[in-house]
Design a protein around this motif. Structure first.
Motif, mmCIF file in Angstrom:
data_model
loop_
_atom_site.group_PDB
_atom_site.id
_atom_site.type_symbol
_atom_site.label_atom_id
_atom_site.label_comp_id
_atom_site.label_asym_id
_atom_site.label_seq_id
_atom_site.Cartn_x
_atom_site.Cartn_y
_atom_site.Cartn_z
ATOM 1 N N SER A 177 0.811 -1.209 0.000
ATOM 2 C CA SER A 177 0.000 0.000 0.000
ATOM 3 C C SER A 177 0.847 1.262 0.000
ATOM 4 C CB SER A 177 -0.942 0.007 1.213
ATOM 5 O OG SER A 177 -0.200 -0.043 2.417
ATOM 6 N N ASP A 178 2.016 1.183 0.620
ATOM 7 C CA ASP A 178 2.874 2.376 0.653
ATOM 8 C C ASP A 178 4.050 2.234 -0.308
ATOM 9 O OD1 ASP A 178 4.784 1.587 3.690
ATOM 10 O OD2 ASP A 178 4.275 0.402 1.920
ATOM 11 N N TYR A 179 4.031 1.147 -1.100
ATOM 12 C CA TYR A 179 5.019 0.905 -2.137
ATOM 13 C C TYR A 179 6.433 0.760 -1.596
ATOM 14 C CZ TYR A 179 1.136 2.446 -5.007
ATOM 15 O OH TYR A 179 -0.087 2.578 -5.567
ATOM 16 N N GLN A 180 6.566 0.410 -0.324
ATOM 17 C CA GLN A 180 7.894 0.196 0.233
ATOM 18 C C GLN A 180 8.221 -1.289 0.196
ATOM 19 O OE1 GLN A 180 10.018 2.767 1.208
ATOM 20 N NE2 GLN A 180 8.407 3.873 0.147
ATOM 21 N N LEU A 181 9.313 -1.651 -0.391
ATOM 22 C CA LEU A 181 9.717 -3.047 -0.457
ATOM 23 C C LEU A 181 10.267 -3.477 0.902
ATOM 24 C CD1 LEU A 181 11.476 -3.052 -3.920
ATOM 25 C CD2 LEU A 181 9.234 -3.941 -3.370
ATOM 26 N N PRO A 182 9.769 -4.603 1.450
ATOM 27 C CA PRO A 182 10.150 -4.973 2.814
ATOM 28 C C PRO A 182 11.623 -5.307 2.989
ATOM 29 C CG PRO A 182 8.873 -6.722 1.755
ATOM 30 C CD PRO A 182 8.782 -5.523 0.878
ATOM 31 N N LEU A 183 12.310 -5.715 1.906
ATOM 32 C CA LEU A 183 13.724 -6.071 2.024
ATOM 33 C C LEU A 183 14.621 -5.139 1.215
ATOM 34 C CD1 LEU A 183 13.639 -9.988 1.956
ATOM 35 C CD2 LEU A 183 13.488 -8.438 3.898
ATOM 36 N N ALA A 184 14.128 -3.960 0.880
ATOM 37 C CA ALA A 184 14.933 -3.010 0.118
ATOM 38 C C ALA A 184 16.210 -2.662 0.868
ATOM 39 C CB ALA A 184 14.133 -1.736 -0.153
ATOM 40 N N GLY A 185 17.338 -2.743 0.175
ATOM 41 C CA GLY A 185 18.620 -2.421 0.770
ATOM 42 C C GLY A 185 19.226 -3.538 1.602
ATOM 43 N N ARG A 186 18.540 -4.689 1.691
ATOM 44 C CA ARG A 186 19.035 -5.819 2.484
ATOM 45 C C ARG A 186 19.763 -6.826 1.591
ATOM 46 N NH1 ARG A 186 18.073 -4.751 8.063
ATOM 47 N NH2 ARG A 186 15.991 -3.863 8.293
ATOM 48 N N THR A 187 20.733 -7.513 2.164
ATOM 49 C CA THR A 187 21.413 -8.615 1.481
ATOM 50 C C THR A 187 20.949 -9.922 2.107
ATOM 51 O OG1 THR A 187 23.363 -7.281 0.957
ATOM 52 C CG2 THR A 187 23.639 -9.672 0.943
ATOM 53 N N VAL A 188 20.452 -10.825 1.274
ATOM 54 C CA VAL A 188 19.886 -12.088 1.747
ATOM 55 C C VAL A 188 20.635 -13.245 1.099
ATOM 56 C CG1 VAL A 188 17.816 -13.517 1.895
ATOM 57 C CG2 VAL A 188 17.620 -11.029 2.063
ATOM 58 N N THR A 189 21.142 -14.158 1.914
ATOM 59 C CA THR A 189 21.774 -15.380 1.426
ATOM 60 C C THR A 189 20.815 -16.544 1.647
ATOM 61 O OG1 THR A 189 24.059 -14.661 1.761
ATOM 62 C CG2 THR A 189 23.646 -17.025 1.818
ATOM 63 N N ILE A 190 20.606 -17.341 0.600
ATOM 64 C CA ILE A 190 19.671 -18.468 0.655
ATOM 65 C C ILE A 190 20.370 -19.714 0.127
ATOM 66 C CG2 ILE A 190 17.461 -19.381 -0.164
ATOM 67 C CD1 ILE A 190 16.600 -16.445 -0.634
ATOM 68 N N SER A 191 20.301 -20.802 0.877
ATOM 69 C CA SER A 191 20.807 -22.071 0.365
ATOM 70 C C SER A 191 19.648 -22.877 -0.190
ATOM 71 C CB SER A 191 21.535 -22.860 1.459
ATOM 72 O OG SER A 191 20.635 -23.329 2.442
ATOM 73 N N ALA A 192 19.916 -23.669 -1.223
ATOM 74 C CA ALA A 192 18.840 -24.403 -1.893
ATOM 75 C C ALA A 192 19.366 -25.722 -2.447
ATOM 76 C CB ALA A 192 18.247 -23.571 -3.030
ATOM 77 N N GLY A 193 18.445 -26.659 -2.625
ATOM 78 C CA GLY A 193 18.802 -27.938 -3.230
ATOM 79 C C GLY A 193 19.308 -28.938 -2.211
ATOM 80 N N GLY A 194 19.837 -30.041 -2.716
ATOM 81 C CA GLY A 194 20.326 -31.104 -1.859
ATOM 82 C C GLY A 194 21.811 -31.334 -2.043
ATOM 83 N N THR A 195 22.524 -31.499 -0.935
ATOM 84 C CA THR A 195 23.955 -31.791 -1.045
ATOM 85 C C THR A 195 24.159 -33.249 -1.454
ATOM 86 O OG1 THR A 195 24.126 -32.380 1.303
ATOM 87 C CG2 THR A 195 24.551 -30.084 0.696
ATOM 88 N N ARG A 196 25.327 -33.524 -2.022
ATOM 89 C CA ARG A 196 25.697 -34.874 -2.444
ATOM 90 C C ARG A 196 27.062 -35.210 -1.861
ATOM 91 N NH1 ARG A 196 24.015 -35.302 -8.895
ATOM 92 N NH2 ARG A 196 21.765 -35.593 -8.540
ATOM 93 N N GLU A 197 27.152 -36.368 -1.194
ATOM 94 C CA GLU A 197 28.383 -36.794 -0.540
ATOM 95 C C GLU A 197 28.970 -37.980 -1.300
ATOM 96 O OE1 GLU A 197 29.374 -34.905 1.874
ATOM 97 O OE2 GLU A 197 27.491 -33.781 1.958
ATOM 98 N N PRO A 198 30.100 -37.819 -1.973
ATOM 99 C CA PRO A 198 30.621 -38.875 -2.843
ATOM 100 C C PRO A 198 31.094 -40.114 -2.074
ATOM 101 C CG PRO A 198 32.185 -37.069 -2.656
ATOM 102 C CD PRO A 198 30.941 -36.611 -1.981
ATOM 103 N N LEU A 199 30.768 -41.286 -2.645
ATOM 104 C CA LEU A 199 31.299 -42.561 -2.174
ATOM 105 C C LEU A 199 32.517 -42.977 -2.984
ATOM 106 C CD1 LEU A 199 27.939 -44.495 -1.796
ATOM 107 C CD2 LEU A 199 29.525 -44.029 0.063
ATOM 108 N N ASP A 200 32.413 -42.753 -4.271
ATOM 109 C CA ASP A 200 33.489 -43.050 -5.213
ATOM 110 C C ASP A 200 33.284 -42.124 -6.406
ATOM 111 O OD1 ASP A 200 31.515 -44.171 -6.873
ATOM 112 O OD2 ASP A 200 31.917 -46.221 -6.229
ATOM 113 N N PRO A 201 34.039 -42.247 -7.498
ATOM 114 C CA PRO A 201 33.866 -41.311 -8.623
ATOM 115 C C PRO A 201 32.505 -41.389 -9.297
ATOM 116 C CG PRO A 201 36.007 -42.399 -8.744
ATOM 117 C CD PRO A 201 35.244 -43.105 -7.676
ATOM 118 N N VAL A 202 31.707 -42.424 -8.987
ATOM 119 C CA VAL A 202 30.424 -42.617 -9.657
ATOM 120 C C VAL A 202 29.246 -42.392 -8.713
ATOM 121 C CG1 VAL A 202 28.987 -44.295 -10.888
ATOM 122 C CG2 VAL A 202 31.464 -44.267 -11.254
ATOM 123 N N ARG A 203 29.353 -42.868 -7.488
ATOM 124 C CA ARG A 203 28.212 -42.897 -6.583
ATOM 125 C C ARG A 203 28.312 -41.798 -5.511
ATOM 126 N NH1 ARG A 203 30.285 -48.097 -7.067
ATOM 127 N NH2 ARG A 203 28.960 -49.602 -8.184
#
Length: 410
Positions: A177-203
């Motif tokens: 309503s007042d056209y102010q962006l709630p995160l204006a001027g903020r820096t946000v770091t976001i992690s996403a996805g799934g990590t993968r832990e190698p067993l060997d070069p294939v798995r």
């Protein structure tokens, strides 16, 4: 909705024709104001044909309508794309030497800039200062996309895709309503996805995370005016335009990236599905299945608790920072999902914990989600459900309230 679409003088101006089409097909009335330089890339006839409205860049055309005042006053939204380094500088300085810059000064509604320029121009200290000036005034400035630029160069500086600009523009007008962006001027770091832990070069040891929720959070944070850094583990979906992407694979790589990124972040959202364990040893060669050998025994060791470490580092530095964790939980005979989540919130010490009830055909890989947001402050749990974009909007809105010390509505 009445939209003014300002077009800067860059090669990316041709892409803005597609953005104009998205606006008009959505039923909006669009007036295009190209700069004089922009007309060297795309002619006035194109803008008039696609918008259905007359096009001018001079304050001396149709003087009786006082366009340099009227257009800004009447616009529900002003979008500038491509926003060149020169146009951003003129807007930051408050210059009014053509119809577009006059309109920007007169604008009463929200304003969105979609930059496009060479990488060195985007990284130049003058441009960065001008962008921060605009954001400090409540103007939304997207980060450019990364990729092929004019000629053979690649890097950040590409115009975000028309659909991404359209989505950001519409989001800017909804619930503001007042056209102010709630995160204006903020820096946000976001992690996403799934990590993968190698067993060997294939798995590898992995999980079912698609990255959809983390990417939706990055889009919502970007649309809320933040500078977004996405720490991307394995994802089934592409990273959105207008965010910085840091690619990781393992939990240890994510830990290193998260600690580095958190150093200058106002908000850290750990949405990635991080492996709790990793193989104690990684084979240099593929583990063979042989009849004359016993089945292999794989010993697992704990991965570091990244979320808890981020909280500890924040405490030692005494910096003001909001940390948000995610908990993918299942109930069992010892407790339900919320009981486990509340214990995790207390143990981790983060400010907010977003709780998912996961399982087969639930959350992972799906387009919808249902969450509960728990707060360390002890406020009542907040529920949200719907598409992952809608859930992300609710999470980002809650983060905005926390940053501004506003109690959420019941």
């Amino acid at each position: 909705m009445r939209i003014v679409l300002g077009v800067g003088g860059g090669i990316a101006a041709y892409k803005v024709a597609s953005l104009l089409r998205l606006f008009t097909e959505a039923g909006h009335n669009v007036t295009v104001i190209p700069t004089e330089a922009a007309t060297r890339f795309v002619g006035v006839a194109t803008w008039e044909a696609l918008s259905g409205n007359p096009v001018s860049n001079s304050v001396f055309d149709d003087v009786h309508q006082v366009n340099h005042v009227r257009l800004g006053h009447e616009a529900d939204l002003v979008v500038v794309a491509p926003a060149t380094a020169d146009l951003i500088a003129r807007a930051a300085a408050g210059l009014a030497d053509d119809l577009l810059t006059n309109t920007l000064l007169m604008a009463r509604g929200p304003v969105l800039f979609a930059p496009a320029m060479h990488t060195e121009m985007w990284h130049n200290a003058a441009t960065r200062a001008n962008v921060e000036t605009l954001r400090g005034r409540g103007i939304a400035v997207l980060d450019p996309a990364s990729g092929r630029l004019t000629g053979t160069d690649s890097g950040p500086g590409r115009l975000p895709e028309p659909q991404d600009i359209f989505d950001a523009a519409i989001a800017l007008t909804q619930g503001q309503s007042d056209y102010q962006l709630p995160l204006a001027g903020r820096t946000v770091t976001i992690s996403a996805g799934g990590t993968r832990e190698p067993l060997d070069p294939v798995r590898f040891l992995g999980n079912r995370s698609s990255g959809k929720q983390g990417v939706a959070l990055a889009v919502a944070a970007r649309n809320a005016g933040a500078t977004v850094r996405l720490l991307a583990a394995h994802m089934d979906v592409p990273a959105p335009a207008g965010v910085e992407v840091v690619t990781v694979e393992t939990a240890l790589q994510l830990r290193e990236a998260a600690l580095a990124a958190a150093a200058d972040s106002d908000v850290v959202i750990m949405a990635a599905a991080v492996a709790d364990f990793r193989p104690a040893e990684i084979s240099d060669t593929k583990i063979k299945k042989r009849d004359d050998t016993a089945d292999p025994i794989i010993t697992l060791i704990r991965n570091p608790d990244i979320l808890q470490e981020l909280v500890e580092v924040r405490g030692m530095s005494r910096r003001s920072q909001l940390i948000v964790g995610f908990a993918a939980e299942t109930g069992d005979g010892h407790g339900d999902v919320l009981a486990y989540a509340e214990a995790k919130l207390k143990r981790k010490g983060c400010d907010l914990l977003v709780v998912n009830h996961v399982g087969t055909d639930k959350v992972f890989g799906q387009d919808t989600n249902s969450i509960v947001i728990l707060a360390r402050s002890g406020s009542d749990p907040q529920l949200a459900s719907g598409t992952k974009s809608e859930v992300s909007a609710a999470i980002i809105s809650r983060i905005g309230l926390e940053l501004n010390h506003v109690s959420p509505r019941a």
